[in-house]
Write a protein that holds these residues in place. Sequence first.
Motif, PDB file in Angstrom:
ATOM      1  N   ARG A   1      71.880  46.985  44.601  1.00  0.00           N
ATOM      2  CA  ARG A   1      71.264  45.873  45.327  1.00  0.00           C
ATOM      3  C   ARG A   1      72.228  44.700  45.356  1.00  0.00           C
ATOM      4  NH1 ARG A   1      66.809  43.176  43.615  1.00  0.00           N
ATOM      5  NH2 ARG A   1      65.696  43.201  45.590  1.00  0.00           N
ATOM      6  N   LEU A   2      72.193  43.958  46.458  1.00  0.00           N
ATOM      7  CA  LEU A   2      73.082  42.823  46.605  1.00  0.00           C
ATOM      8  C   LEU A   2      72.349  41.709  47.333  1.00  0.00           C
ATOM      9  CD1 LEU A   2      76.097  42.103  46.032  1.00  0.00           C
ATOM     10  CD2 LEU A   2      76.560  42.722  48.409  1.00  0.00           C
ATOM     11  N   TYR A   3      72.439  40.496  46.790  1.00  0.00           N
ATOM     12  CA  TYR A   3      71.850  39.327  47.448  1.00  0.00           C
ATOM     13  C   TYR A   3      72.859  38.731  48.408  1.00  0.00           C
ATOM     14  CZ  TYR A   3      70.216  34.588  48.269  1.00  0.00           C
ATOM     15  OH  TYR A   3      69.826  33.412  48.873  1.00  0.00           O
ATOM     16  N   ILE A   4      72.451  38.487  49.637  1.00  0.00           N
ATOM     17  CA  ILE A   4      73.289  37.796  50.605  1.00  0.00           C
ATOM     18  C   ILE A   4      72.439  36.735  51.304  1.00  0.00           C
ATOM     19  CG2 ILE A   4      74.877  39.719  50.994  1.00  0.00           C
ATOM     20  CD1 ILE A   4      73.335  40.301  53.581  1.00  0.00           C
ATOM     21  N   ASP A   5      72.984  35.558  51.479  1.00  0.00           N
ATOM     22  CA  ASP A   5      72.233  34.463  52.085  1.00  0.00           C
ATOM     23  C   ASP A   5      72.448  34.463  53.600  1.00  0.00           C
ATOM     24  OD1 ASP A   5      70.701  32.250  52.446  1.00  0.00           O
ATOM     25  OD2 ASP A   5      72.217  30.820  51.737  1.00  0.00           O
ATOM     26  N   THR A   6      71.993  35.540  54.250  1.00  0.00           N
ATOM     27  CA  THR A   6      72.211  35.739  55.681  1.00  0.00           C
ATOM     28  C   THR A   6      70.993  36.423  56.297  1.00  0.00           C
ATOM     29  OG1 THR A   6      74.575  36.067  55.230  1.00  0.00           O
ATOM     30  CG2 THR A   6      73.776  36.724  57.396  1.00  0.00           C
ATOM     31  N   PRO A   7      70.543  35.983  57.478  1.00  0.00           N
ATOM     32  CA  PRO A   7      69.470  36.717  58.168  1.00  0.00           C
ATOM     33  C   PRO A   7      69.916  38.142  58.478  1.00  0.00           C
ATOM     34  CG  PRO A   7      69.819  34.561  59.156  1.00  0.00           C
ATOM     35  CD  PRO A   7      70.961  34.786  58.226  1.00  0.00           C
ATOM     36  N   MET A   8      68.969  39.082  58.493  1.00  0.00           N
ATOM     37  CA  MET A   8      69.294  40.486  58.749  1.00  0.00           C
ATOM     38  C   MET A   8      68.325  41.085  59.748  1.00  0.00           C
ATOM     39  SD  MET A   8      70.262  41.952  54.951  1.00  0.00           S
ATOM     40  CE  MET A   8      68.980  41.039  54.072  1.00  0.00           C
TER      41      MET A   8
ATOM     42  N   GLU B   1      71.680  29.266  29.516  1.00  0.00           N
ATOM     43  CA  GLU B   1      71.922  30.370  30.444  1.00  0.00           C
ATOM     44  C   GLU B   1      70.953  31.521  30.190  1.00  0.00           C
ATOM     45  OE1 GLU B   1      76.043  31.355  30.043  1.00  0.00           O
ATOM     46  OE2 GLU B   1      76.694  29.707  31.347  1.00  0.00           O
ATOM     47  N   PHE B   2      70.636  31.752  28.924  1.00  0.00           N
ATOM     48  CA  PHE B   2      69.664  32.786  28.571  1.00  0.00           C
ATOM     49  C   PHE B   2      68.289  32.449  29.153  1.00  0.00           C
ATOM     50  CE2 PHE B   2      66.582  34.752  25.666  1.00  0.00           C
ATOM     51  CZ  PHE B   2      67.053  36.048  25.597  1.00  0.00           C
ATOM     52  N   ILE B   3      67.899  31.180  29.064  1.00  0.00           N
ATOM     53  CA  ILE B   3      66.612  30.757  29.619  1.00  0.00           C
ATOM     54  C   ILE B   3      66.562  31.004  31.116  1.00  0.00           C
ATOM     55  CG2 ILE B   3      65.176  28.730  30.129  1.00  0.00           C
ATOM     56  CD1 ILE B   3      65.989  27.590  27.409  1.00  0.00           C
ATOM     57  N   VAL B   4      67.623  30.624  31.813  1.00  0.00           N
ATOM     58  CA  VAL B   4      67.668  30.798  33.269  1.00  0.00           C
ATOM     59  C   VAL B   4      67.588  32.279  33.638  1.00  0.00           C
ATOM     60  CG1 VAL B   4      69.115  30.503  35.315  1.00  0.00           C
ATOM     61  CG2 VAL B   4      68.916  28.648  33.643  1.00  0.00           C
ATOM     62  N   GLU B   5      68.348  33.102  32.936  1.00  0.00           N
ATOM     63  CA  GLU B   5      68.355  34.535  33.222  1.00  0.00           C
ATOM     64  C   GLU B   5      66.983  35.157  32.990  1.00  0.00           C
ATOM     65  OE1 GLU B   5      71.439  37.924  32.039  1.00  0.00           O
ATOM     66  OE2 GLU B   5      70.114  37.413  30.365  1.00  0.00           O
ATOM     67  N   LYS B   6      66.407  34.897  31.819  1.00  0.00           N
ATOM     68  CA  LYS B   6      65.130  35.526  31.484  1.00  0.00           C
ATOM     69  C   LYS B   6      63.981  34.968  32.310  1.00  0.00           C
ATOM     70  CE  LYS B   6      67.353  38.064  28.788  1.00  0.00           C
ATOM     71  NZ  LYS B   6      67.781  39.380  29.340  1.00  0.00           N
ATOM     72  N   ALA B   7      64.045  33.697  32.649  1.00  0.00           N
ATOM     73  CA  ALA B   7      63.003  33.128  33.506  1.00  0.00           C
ATOM     74  C   ALA B   7      63.021  33.789  34.878  1.00  0.00           C
ATOM     75  CB  ALA B   7      63.196  31.626  33.643  1.00  0.00           C
ATOM     76  N   THR B   8      64.217  34.075  35.386  1.00  0.00           N
ATOM     77  CA  THR B   8      64.328  34.777  36.667  1.00  0.00           C
ATOM     78  C   THR B   8      63.741  36.179  36.550  1.00  0.00           C
ATOM     79  OG1 THR B   8      66.345  33.537  37.166  1.00  0.00           O
ATOM     80  CG2 THR B   8      65.919  35.525  38.465  1.00  0.00           C
ATOM     81  N   GLU B   9      64.079  36.875  35.480  1.00  0.00           N
ATOM     82  CA  GLU B   9      63.548  38.216  35.266  1.00  0.00           C
ATOM     83  C   GLU B   9      62.027  38.198  35.136  1.00  0.00           C
ATOM     84  OE1 GLU B   9      65.427  40.038  31.934  1.00  0.00           O
ATOM     85  OE2 GLU B   9      67.450  39.716  32.689  1.00  0.00           O
TER      86      GLU B   9
ATOM     87  N   GLU C   1      72.293  37.244  39.959  1.00  0.00           N
ATOM     88  CA  GLU C   1      72.553  38.499  39.264  1.00  0.00           C
ATOM     89  C   GLU C   1      71.279  39.056  38.641  1.00  0.00           C
ATOM     90  OE1 GLU C   1      75.669  37.554  36.536  1.00  0.00           O
ATOM     91  OE2 GLU C   1      77.253  37.687  38.059  1.00  0.00           O
ATOM     92  N   ALA C   2      70.444  38.180  38.086  1.00  0.00           N
ATOM     93  CA  ALA C   2      69.192  38.641  37.481  1.00  0.00           C
ATOM     94  C   ALA C   2      68.245  39.200  38.534  1.00  0.00           C
ATOM     95  CB  ALA C   2      68.527  37.494  36.714  1.00  0.00           C
ATOM     96  N   ALA C   3      68.191  38.563  39.691  1.00  0.00           N
ATOM     97  CA  ALA C   3      67.319  39.048  40.763  1.00  0.00           C
ATOM     98  C   ALA C   3      67.794  40.400  41.289  1.00  0.00           C
ATOM     99  CB  ALA C   3      67.269  38.032  41.901  1.00  0.00           C
ATOM    100  N   GLU C   4      69.113  40.570  41.399  1.00  0.00           N
ATOM    101  CA  GLU C   4      69.656  41.841  41.873  1.00  0.00           C
ATOM    102  C   GLU C   4      69.269  42.989  40.938  1.00  0.00           C
ATOM    103  OE1 GLU C   4      73.695  40.154  44.130  1.00  0.00           O
ATOM    104  OE2 GLU C   4      73.807  40.939  42.086  1.00  0.00           O
ATOM    105  N   GLN C   5      69.251  42.713  39.651  1.00  0.00           N
ATOM    106  CA  GLN C   5      69.011  43.756  38.657  1.00  0.00           C
ATOM    107  C   GLN C   5      67.535  44.064  38.461  1.00  0.00           C
ATOM    108  OE1 GLN C   5      71.026  42.317  35.172  1.00  0.00           O
ATOM    109  NE2 GLN C   5      73.058  42.542  36.058  1.00  0.00           N
ATOM    110  N   THR C   6      66.671  43.118  38.781  1.00  0.00           N
ATOM    111  CA  THR C   6      65.257  43.270  38.428  1.00  0.00           C
ATOM    112  C   THR C   6      64.343  43.518  39.628  1.00  0.00           C
ATOM    113  OG1 THR C   6      65.001  40.859  38.462  1.00  0.00           O
ATOM    114  CG2 THR C   6      65.460  41.884  36.343  1.00  0.00           C
TER     115      THR C   6
END
Length: 253
Positions: free
Chosen positions: A3-10, A90-98, A128-133
């Motif tokens: 999975r890859l996040y891209i900030d572009t309409p598709m 950074e841990f808070i940001v990552e886990k909050a996203t997950e 990166e967290a959104a891509e993985q989860t």
Amino acid sequence: PPRLYIDTPMQEGQILPLTREASHYVAVVMRRRVGDQLRLFNGRNGEWQAQIVLAERKSVQVNIGPQTRVFTPVPDVHLLFAPVKKSRAEFIVEKATELGVRRLQMVQTRRTTAHALRAERMTLITREAAEQTERLDLPEIVPLEPLEAVLQSWGSALPLFFCDEAGEDEQMPWGGAKGRALPLLEVLQKQKGHKAAILIGPEGGFAPEERNTLRGLDFVHPVTLGPRILRADTAAIAALGLWQSVCGDWKLT
């Protein structure tokens, strides 16, 4: 497929060039080649299948295929936290996203001593967290503001759960007419709201003046996470886990 996040309409059938950074990641880091499949999402239009049609170290192009998932937003829960040491922030940001936070904001408190994370760094971590989860969006990142300013502009329709590390100590003078803070789980079970915000303090805790201000606001719900004083990153994960279990998308439907 990755999975890859891209900030572009598709849209289906579109030939889309990836950014230089994304191209390097796909071609060099992941070692993908022409014909390989990817899954792309942009935080707005769900997830799309894509096939690589050009794969060079600095230039990758993909052919957008059919949409595989429609956009579904995460529950409306916000996390406010004071800057702490870089690795823990950074841990808070990552886990909050997950854990499905929709909005992230750092707040400056009287006892905050750490520097705030840069917005660019926070964005990279959330991506990166959104891509993985399997998230289909990224949390909104709000610039650092003083706690007083945040509270002054707060909308009363959004309840704020104030995690008070002194809430279980009978000898502490916090609370006034409202009494001691109640366990977060108990408060959530009574609220059962569809949106909320959670406030986590700095490593040195909230100042007495901040506690008095918070407890004097009608939209604030002082809560405790138990008899032990938790680190900020532990408190954030515990509080978000409880909220998702009772009010969010962990609960049975």
